[in-house]
Design a protein around this motif. Structure first.
Motif, PDB file in Angstrom:
ATOM      1  N   LEU A  79     -27.468  19.297 -53.351  1.00 22.46           N
ATOM      2  CA  LEU A  79     -26.136  19.367 -52.757  1.00 22.46           C
ATOM      3  C   LEU A  79     -25.407  18.028 -52.912  1.00 22.46           C
ATOM      4  O   LEU A  79     -24.246  17.978 -53.311  1.00 22.46           O
ATOM      5  CB  LEU A  79     -26.249  19.733 -51.275  1.00 22.46           C
ATOM      6  CG  LEU A  79     -24.943  19.706 -50.491  1.00 22.46           C
ATOM      7  CD1 LEU A  79     -23.994  20.771 -51.012  1.00 22.46           C
ATOM      8  CD2 LEU A  79     -25.206  19.916 -49.008  1.00 22.46           C
ATOM      9  N   ARG A 115     -21.529  18.010 -41.221  1.00 17.83           N
ATOM     10  CA  ARG A 115     -21.309  19.247 -41.973  1.00 17.83           C
ATOM     11  C   ARG A 115     -21.941  20.430 -41.239  1.00 17.83           C
ATOM     12  O   ARG A 115     -21.298  21.465 -41.043  1.00 17.83           O
ATOM     13  CB  ARG A 115     -21.903  19.097 -43.370  1.00 17.83           C
ATOM     14  CG  ARG A 115     -22.098  20.402 -44.131  1.00 17.83           C
ATOM     15  CD  ARG A 115     -22.907  20.103 -45.391  1.00 17.83           C
ATOM     16  NE  ARG A 115     -23.224  21.273 -46.177  1.00 17.83           N
ATOM     17  CZ  ARG A 115     -24.399  21.910 -46.119  1.00 17.83           C
ATOM     18  NH1 ARG A 115     -25.330  21.507 -45.275  1.00 17.83           N
ATOM     19  NH2 ARG A 115     -24.625  22.943 -46.900  1.00 17.83           N
ATOM     20  N   ASP A 116     -23.176  20.262 -40.801  1.00 15.45           N
ATOM     21  CA  ASP A 116     -23.871  21.366 -40.138  1.00 15.45           C
ATOM     22  C   ASP A 116     -23.197  21.737 -38.820  1.00 15.45           C
ATOM     23  O   ASP A 116     -23.107  22.907 -38.470  1.00 15.45           O
ATOM     24  CB  ASP A 116     -25.346  20.995 -39.900  1.00 15.45           C
ATOM     25  CG  ASP A 116     -26.113  20.896 -41.217  1.00 15.45           C
ATOM     26  OD1 ASP A 116     -25.503  21.187 -42.269  1.00 15.45           O
ATOM     27  OD2 ASP A 116     -27.296  20.515 -41.206  1.00 15.45           O
ATOM     28  N   LEU A 127     -20.041  23.726 -39.569  1.00 11.23           N
ATOM     29  CA  LEU A 127     -20.409  25.095 -39.960  1.00 11.23           C
ATOM     30  C   LEU A 127     -20.791  25.909 -38.722  1.00 11.23           C
ATOM     31  O   LEU A 127     -20.415  27.077 -38.602  1.00 11.23           O
ATOM     32  CB  LEU A 127     -21.582  25.075 -40.945  1.00 11.23           C
ATOM     33  CG  LEU A 127     -21.265  24.602 -42.368  1.00 11.23           C
ATOM     34  CD1 LEU A 127     -22.535  24.561 -43.205  1.00 11.23           C
ATOM     35  CD2 LEU A 127     -20.228  25.485 -43.045  1.00 11.23           C
ATOM     36  N   LEU A 179     -16.706  24.039 -48.820  1.00  6.97           N
ATOM     37  CA  LEU A 179     -16.786  25.198 -47.936  1.00  6.97           C
ATOM     38  C   LEU A 179     -15.778  26.267 -48.379  1.00  6.97           C
ATOM     39  O   LEU A 179     -16.113  27.443 -48.506  1.00  6.97           O
ATOM     40  CB  LEU A 179     -16.533  24.767 -46.487  1.00  6.97           C
ATOM     41  CG  LEU A 179     -16.418  25.906 -45.461  1.00  6.97           C
ATOM     42  CD1 LEU A 179     -17.720  26.694 -45.390  1.00  6.97           C
ATOM     43  CD2 LEU A 179     -16.071  25.361 -44.078  1.00  6.97           C
ATOM     44  N   ASP A 194     -16.915  27.952 -51.529  1.00  7.76           N
ATOM     45  CA  ASP A 194     -17.979  28.936 -51.346  1.00  7.76           C
ATOM     46  C   ASP A 194     -17.506  30.174 -50.580  1.00  7.76           C
ATOM     47  O   ASP A 194     -18.006  31.273 -50.814  1.00  7.76           O
ATOM     48  CB  ASP A 194     -19.191  28.291 -50.658  1.00  7.76           C
ATOM     49  CG  ASP A 194     -20.057  27.531 -51.661  1.00  7.76           C
ATOM     50  OD1 ASP A 194     -19.777  27.618 -52.877  1.00  7.76           O
ATOM     51  OD2 ASP A 194     -21.015  26.857 -51.237  1.00  7.76           O
ATOM     52  N   HIS A 235     -23.687  25.726 -50.484  1.00  5.08           N
ATOM     53  CA  HIS A 235     -24.283  26.089 -49.183  1.00  5.08           C
ATOM     54  C   HIS A 235     -25.462  27.026 -49.360  1.00  5.08           C
ATOM     55  O   HIS A 235     -25.600  28.000 -48.629  1.00  5.08           O
ATOM     56  CB  HIS A 235     -23.217  26.728 -48.276  1.00  5.08           C
ATOM     57  CG  HIS A 235     -22.074  25.817 -47.974  1.00  5.08           C
ATOM     58  ND1 HIS A 235     -21.013  25.650 -48.831  1.00  5.08           N
ATOM     59  CD2 HIS A 235     -21.846  24.978 -46.926  1.00  5.08           C
ATOM     60  CE1 HIS A 235     -20.171  24.761 -48.314  1.00  5.08           C
ATOM     61  NE2 HIS A 235     -20.651  24.334 -47.169  1.00  5.08           N
ATOM     62  N   LYS A 236     -26.305  26.690 -50.345  1.00  7.75           N
ATOM     63  CA  LYS A 236     -27.472  27.547 -50.591  1.00  7.75           C
ATOM     64  C   LYS A 236     -28.388  27.599 -49.371  1.00  7.75           C
ATOM     65  O   LYS A 236     -29.119  28.556 -49.174  1.00  7.75           O
ATOM     66  CB  LYS A 236     -28.252  27.031 -51.799  1.00  7.75           C
ATOM     67  CG  LYS A 236     -27.538  27.326 -53.116  1.00  7.75           C
ATOM     68  CD  LYS A 236     -28.312  26.812 -54.303  1.00  7.75           C
ATOM     69  CE  LYS A 236     -27.582  27.203 -55.587  1.00  7.75           C
ATOM     70  NZ  LYS A 236     -28.053  26.457 -56.741  1.00  7.75           N
ATOM     71  N   ASP A 237     -28.339  26.521 -48.567  1.00  6.68           N
ATOM     72  CA  ASP A 237     -29.161  26.472 -47.348  1.00  6.68           C
ATOM     73  C   ASP A 237     -28.461  27.139 -46.169  1.00  6.68           C
ATOM     74  O   ASP A 237     -29.009  27.199 -45.073  1.00  6.68           O
ATOM     75  CB  ASP A 237     -29.476  25.006 -47.007  1.00  6.68           C
ATOM     76  CG  ASP A 237     -28.200  24.169 -46.836  1.00  6.68           C
ATOM     77  OD1 ASP A 237     -27.217  24.412 -47.574  1.00  6.68           O
ATOM     78  OD2 ASP A 237     -28.174  23.269 -45.976  1.00  6.68           O
ATOM     79  N   LYS A 238     -27.220  27.595 -46.376  1.00  7.99           N
ATOM     80  CA  LYS A 238     -26.426  28.096 -45.242  1.00  7.99           C
ATOM     81  C   LYS A 238     -25.756  29.429 -45.584  1.00  7.99           C
ATOM     82  O   LYS A 238     -24.608  29.668 -45.194  1.00  7.99           O
ATOM     83  CB  LYS A 238     -25.332  27.076 -44.885  1.00  7.99           C
ATOM     84  CG  LYS A 238     -25.844  25.712 -44.469  1.00  7.99           C
ATOM     85  CD  LYS A 238     -26.216  25.667 -43.020  1.00  7.99           C
ATOM     86  CE  LYS A 238     -26.831  24.332 -42.651  1.00  7.99           C
ATOM     87  NZ  LYS A 238     -27.452  24.353 -41.332  1.00  7.99           N
ATOM     88  N   GLU A 290     -24.560  31.526 -42.610  1.00  7.54           N
ATOM     89  CA  GLU A 290     -23.368  30.940 -41.960  1.00  7.54           C
ATOM     90  C   GLU A 290     -22.115  31.258 -42.787  1.00  7.54           C
ATOM     91  O   GLU A 290     -21.074  31.611 -42.235  1.00  7.54           O
ATOM     92  CB  GLU A 290     -23.495  29.414 -41.813  1.00  7.54           C
ATOM     93  CG  GLU A 290     -24.314  28.961 -40.630  1.00  7.54           C
ATOM     94  CD  GLU A 290     -25.795  28.851 -40.956  1.00  7.54           C
ATOM     95  OE1 GLU A 290     -26.226  29.438 -41.979  1.00  7.54           O
ATOM     96  OE2 GLU A 290     -26.524  28.181 -40.194  1.00  7.54           O
ATOM     97  N   ILE A 291     -22.239  31.119 -44.103  1.00  6.92           N
ATOM     98  CA  ILE A 291     -21.085  31.399 -44.971  1.00  6.92           C
ATOM     99  C   ILE A 291     -20.633  32.851 -44.785  1.00  6.92           C
ATOM    100  O   ILE A 291     -19.441  33.128 -44.663  1.00  6.92           O
ATOM    101  CB  ILE A 291     -21.439  31.114 -46.456  1.00  6.92           C
ATOM    102  CG1 ILE A 291     -21.590  29.607 -46.682  1.00  6.92           C
ATOM    103  CG2 ILE A 291     -20.383  31.683 -47.406  1.00  6.92           C
ATOM    104  CD1 ILE A 291     -20.305  28.800 -46.560  1.00  6.92           C
TER     105      ILE A 291
END
Ligand code: ZN
Length: 335
Positions: free
Chosen positions: A205, A230-231, A234, A266, A269, A282-285, A288-289
């Protein structure tokens, strides 16, 4: 300053040729290593033992002075330092860096440009970032570039070559310093001992957010606050009902360029999620997305991006940043 560990800087160095030209412009994204290369070139040009094409020797008198940052034939021009303590209520007396190189700073070069070198046969001036030369400073610099003495070398560093005036551009050898491939930056980061073990997705990222620029990626990885902020943003946006006031209060503490680095990816995505493309940043999120996207249309996303851009333009001098952010987040598209 040895270049061997920065393999992606070989190509631009080769393009410069066998001698340092009177005026060189190196441009490329933030954190790609332009300053590292410029310092290497300057030290090589001033070194008493090495030829320009070789690594500076690192042991001669000139190299010692250069490494101690006291070489009398070298100057670095950077953003102006201005004392803003007087107009900041209650702030400690600190010097704040102003995002401009003024005519005063360029004029202060004065006799440095025309008096003979103290040692050897060269003098070098690095201007970084040359994007920040204002109109008057550019004109003052142009006078020095028009008929420079043979010993004088300017190295200008900029993000974009277009940010310089055409009359300066036409006098420079222009060299693009390109960011390496993602895998090269990734390998280089793995070799940096200053970086602790990091999660692979976080590293990727940071590289993507930095346009693969190695130094910018490293800076981002070392910036724990970036990922925490960032987290948190989100998480706030994933809630069922978005509270514009809570978001504004949280974002008020974050500088505009950092907010840009959080929100541009953001918005990208969110659009991708809607269009069925790849979620890149945001592959880890992913969940959330999906939650944030909900009933948002692509049109609503791009519309809010327009409002965000307006905020960024005014962010350096907002009368009340909190109010501006509240207005911004009240516009966040909700179903
Ligand atoms: Zn040397």
């Amino acid at each position: 300053m040895q270049l061997a560990q920065y393999s992606w800087l070989d190509e631009p160095k080769r393009k410069i040729g066998t001698n340092l030209p009177p005026a060189l412009l190196m441009y490329g994204v933030e954190g790609v290593g332009k300053r590292t290369l410029a310092l290497h070139l300057a030290q090589s040009a001033l070194c008493e033992k090495a030829s320009f094409l070789k690594e500076p020797c690192g042991i001669c008198g000139s190299c010692h002075l250069f490494q101690a940052e006291t070489h009398p034939d070298f100057k670095m021009l950077s953003n102006d330092e201005v004392d803003t303590s007087a107009d900041e209520e209650g702030a400690a007396s600190t010097k704040k860096v102003k995002q401009v190189i003024s005519v005063k700073t360029v004029r202060e070069l004065g006799s440095f440009c025309y008096t003979k070198p103290h040692r050897g046969h060269a003098k070098v001036i690095i201007i970084d970032p040359a994007d920040n030369l204002n109109q008057n400073a550019s004109n003052a610099l142009l006078k020095n570039l028009e008929e420079p003495p043979a010993f004088l070398h300017f190295i200008l560093l900029a993000k974009h070559s277009e940010s310089l005036i055409p009359t300066i551009l036409s006098r420079c050898l222009k060299v693009h310093v390109r960011a390496p491939e993602l895998a090269v930056t990734s390998d280089w980061l793995n070799r940096q001992t200053s970086i602790n073990q990091i999660e692979e997705h976080k590293k990727e990222l940071a590289i993507r957010l930095s346009g693969c620029a190695p130094f910018a990626s490293m800076q981002l990885i070392e910036d724990d606050a970036f990922f925490v902020n960032r987290d948190k943003i989100l998480a706030l946006l994933s809630q069922d009902a978005i509270n514009a006031f809570t978001l504004a209060a949280f974002c008020e503490k974050i500088d505009a360029p950092i907010l840009q680095r959080i929100f541009y990816p953001l918005l990208h995505d969110l659009l991708m999620a809607d269009l069925g493309g790849d979620i890149v940043f945001h592959k880890d999120k992913v969940s959330e997305i999906q939650r944030i996207k909900r009933a948002m249309t692509p049109k609503a996303v791009t519309h809010w991006q327009g409002s965000f851009n307006d905020y960024l333009k005014s962010a350096n001098h907002p009368l009340n940043r909190r109010l501006a952010l509240e207005a911004l987040f009240l516009k966040w598209p909700q179903a």
